[in-house]
Design a protein around this motif. Sequence first.
Motif, PDB file in Angstrom:
ATOM      1  N   SER A  40     -57.818  39.937  -2.216  1.00 56.95           N
ATOM      2  CA  SER A  40     -56.760  39.783  -1.412  1.00 56.95           C
ATOM      3  C   SER A  40     -57.230  39.331  -0.019  1.00 56.95           C
ATOM      4  O   SER A  40     -58.049  39.723   0.498  1.00 56.95           O
ATOM      5  N   TRP A  41     -56.056  38.769   0.963  1.00 58.22           N
ATOM      6  CA  TRP A  41     -56.228  38.429   2.001  1.00 58.22           C
ATOM      7  C   TRP A  41     -56.016  39.509   3.056  1.00 58.22           C
ATOM      8  O   TRP A  41     -55.084  40.011   2.981  1.00 58.22           O
ATOM      9  N   LEU A  42     -57.162  40.088   3.711  1.00 57.40           N
ATOM     10  CA  LEU A  42     -56.844  41.070   4.719  1.00 57.40           C
ATOM     11  C   LEU A  42     -56.399  40.716   6.068  1.00 57.40           C
ATOM     12  O   LEU A  42     -55.638  41.487   6.552  1.00 57.40           O
ATOM     13  N   LYS A  43     -56.974  39.558   6.629  1.00 59.54           N
ATOM     14  CA  LYS A  43     -56.674  39.111   7.829  1.00 59.54           C
ATOM     15  C   LYS A  43     -57.235  37.532   7.752  1.00 59.54           C
ATOM     16  O   LYS A  43     -58.203  37.090   7.194  1.00 59.54           O
ATOM     17  N   VAL A  44     -56.164  36.716   8.442  1.00 56.00           N
ATOM     18  CA  VAL A  44     -56.367  35.466   8.508  1.00 56.00           C
ATOM     19  C   VAL A  44     -56.276  34.823   9.663  1.00 56.00           C
ATOM     20  O   VAL A  44     -55.515  35.458  10.513  1.00 56.00           O
ATOM     21  N   ASN A  45     -56.919  33.739  10.110  1.00 56.67           N
ATOM     22  CA  ASN A  45     -56.728  33.227  11.341  1.00 56.67           C
ATOM     23  C   ASN A  45     -55.892  31.953  11.453  1.00 56.67           C
ATOM     24  O   ASN A  45     -55.461  31.588  10.228  1.00 56.67           O
ATOM     25  N   GLU A  46     -55.629  31.308  12.654  1.00 59.30           N
ATOM     26  CA  GLU A  46     -54.667  30.183  12.786  1.00 59.30           C
ATOM     27  C   GLU A  46     -55.148  29.088  12.063  1.00 59.30           C
ATOM     28  O   GLU A  46     -54.577  28.281  11.577  1.00 59.30           O
ATOM     29  N   GLY A  47     -56.454  28.861  12.101  1.00 55.03           N
ATOM     30  CA  GLY A  47     -57.305  27.807  11.612  1.00 55.03           C
ATOM     31  C   GLY A  47     -56.855  27.687   9.984  1.00 55.03           C
ATOM     32  O   GLY A  47     -56.732  26.663   9.505  1.00 55.03           O
ATOM     33  N   LEU A  48     -56.817  28.736   9.409  1.00 55.29           N
ATOM     34  CA  LEU A  48     -56.574  28.954   7.972  1.00 55.29           C
ATOM     35  C   LEU A  48     -55.267  28.659   7.668  1.00 55.29           C
ATOM     36  O   LEU A  48     -54.663  27.864   6.396  1.00 55.29           O
ATOM     37  N   ASN A  49     -54.145  29.324   8.617  1.00 50.52           N
ATOM     38  CA  ASN A  49     -52.719  28.974   8.377  1.00 50.52           C
ATOM     39  C   ASN A  49     -52.687  27.283   8.522  1.00 50.52           C
ATOM     40  O   ASN A  49     -52.013  26.884   7.591  1.00 50.52           O
ATOM     41  N   THR A  50     -53.448  26.926   9.471  1.00 48.25           N
ATOM     42  CA  THR A  50     -52.991  25.295   9.403  1.00 48.25           C
ATOM     43  C   THR A  50     -53.564  24.670   8.609  1.00 48.25           C
ATOM     44  O   THR A  50     -52.949  23.619   7.966  1.00 48.25           O
ATOM     45  N   PHE A  51     -54.624  24.797   8.090  1.00 42.76           N
ATOM     46  CA  PHE A  51     -55.182  24.070   6.888  1.00 42.76           C
ATOM     47  C   PHE A  51     -54.283  24.185   5.754  1.00 42.76           C
ATOM     48  O   PHE A  51     -54.280  23.207   4.948  1.00 42.76           O
ATOM     49  N   LEU A  52     -54.019  25.217   5.160  1.00 43.73           N
ATOM     50  CA  LEU A  52     -53.526  25.567   3.925  1.00 43.73           C
ATOM     51  C   LEU A  52     -52.006  25.473   3.832  1.00 43.73           C
ATOM     52  O   LEU A  52     -51.522  25.493   2.969  1.00 43.73           O
ATOM     53  N   GLY A  53     -51.565  25.907   5.174  1.00 42.22           N
ATOM     54  CA  GLY A  53     -50.003  25.821   5.193  1.00 42.22           C
ATOM     55  C   GLY A  53     -49.368  27.256   4.949  1.00 42.22           C
ATOM     56  O   GLY A  53     -48.040  27.319   4.970  1.00 42.22           O
ATOM     57  N   TYR A  54     -50.099  28.273   4.834  1.00 39.27           N
ATOM     58  CA  TYR A  54     -49.294  29.565   4.385  1.00 39.27           C
ATOM     59  C   TYR A  54     -49.269  30.351   5.747  1.00 39.27           C
ATOM     60  O   TYR A  54     -50.187  30.440   6.565  1.00 39.27           O
TER      61      TYR A  54
END
Length: 379
Positions: A40-54
Amino acid sequence: MQDIDDIKRIRIDTAIKEEQFRQTFEHATIGMALVGLDGSWLKVNEGLNTFLGYSNEEFYKLTFQDITHPDDLNKDLQLLEELVANKRKNYQMEKRYVKKNGQIVWAHLSVSLVRDDKDKPIHFVSQVQDISENKKLSETMLDQNRRLLNFAYIVSHNLGSHTGNLTMLLDLMVTENESLKNDEYFSHLLTASTNLTETVMHLNEVVKINIQSLDNLEPLNLQQYILNAISHIQASITSTNANITNTVSEDIYVAAFPAYLESIILNFLTNAIKYRSPERTPQIKISAKVKNEQVIISIEDNGIGIDLDRYGTKLFGMYKTFHNNKDSRGIGLFITKNQVEALGGKIEVKSELQKGSEFKIFLKKSKKVEPQTEPTPNN
């Protein structure tokens, strides 16, 4: 008081490190995430949001398994298991993710595991770097290489037919008119025809090297191939009074194609004799050692040497020559290097003018294949 000061210092150091990690995590240009042991994803940064679109909320409803390409999932899970089992400290892999819009993208994934003070796993730290454009470029280059290789094969095949016909016609002309042997222009034509034939042969060799598959490598006894090569050039050894010392153990096996190994050894030995010094008796030393699943073959001579400062970057180039030897064609080292690399190996060289050269050939180690014994028939 000292203990209290130490505790305060530790707390301050810890707070500084946590703030540094937070800043790095939040502002990193690549994707970063804290991932639970269940994926499970516990914490993600903006870079991952931008890359994968979620969005963050969408990530937290998913696991990394949900958005990993099915063909890459098993390898990822296996490496995670090894990480949890303390069989490795971290791992890296190239894998594909499924973006929110359904697009498949490539990423370079780096994963490490955070443990508590009792060495119990807590969560994973993942770094995800977008390499989709690099992958596209690599695939484009591979496709272009395949096209070029196919073109080279066609050209070499067709040119081979034409040069064969040209040589045959020239031979017929000489048969019918022997006076042509004394004709200067006809002599130049024969030379040009011979050179063209050699060029086509070299092109054929390069094409053959590039279409071989590493899946077909055989375990070959290195000492036996060296002894065979020495016997092949015995006339040259005798005529030059060369002394060859071979200390290669009989139990060393390399993974190679028979024709390649023979060609590699022959080329280095003939070069050691060809580029001998007129001031001393040729001394050639052949040795080998096994290191980290590789066999390192050393061929050392006391010849005229090579100016590596001047020619080092061109040493293995096609049609590059560095001495005034009349037999130099500048193709031997080029083909040899390609053969060694086709076997998954490499070549290193040390040389000093008027002292000699040492070539080291790195090849994959192989085990001797014992012949299978026939089952004993029942009486």
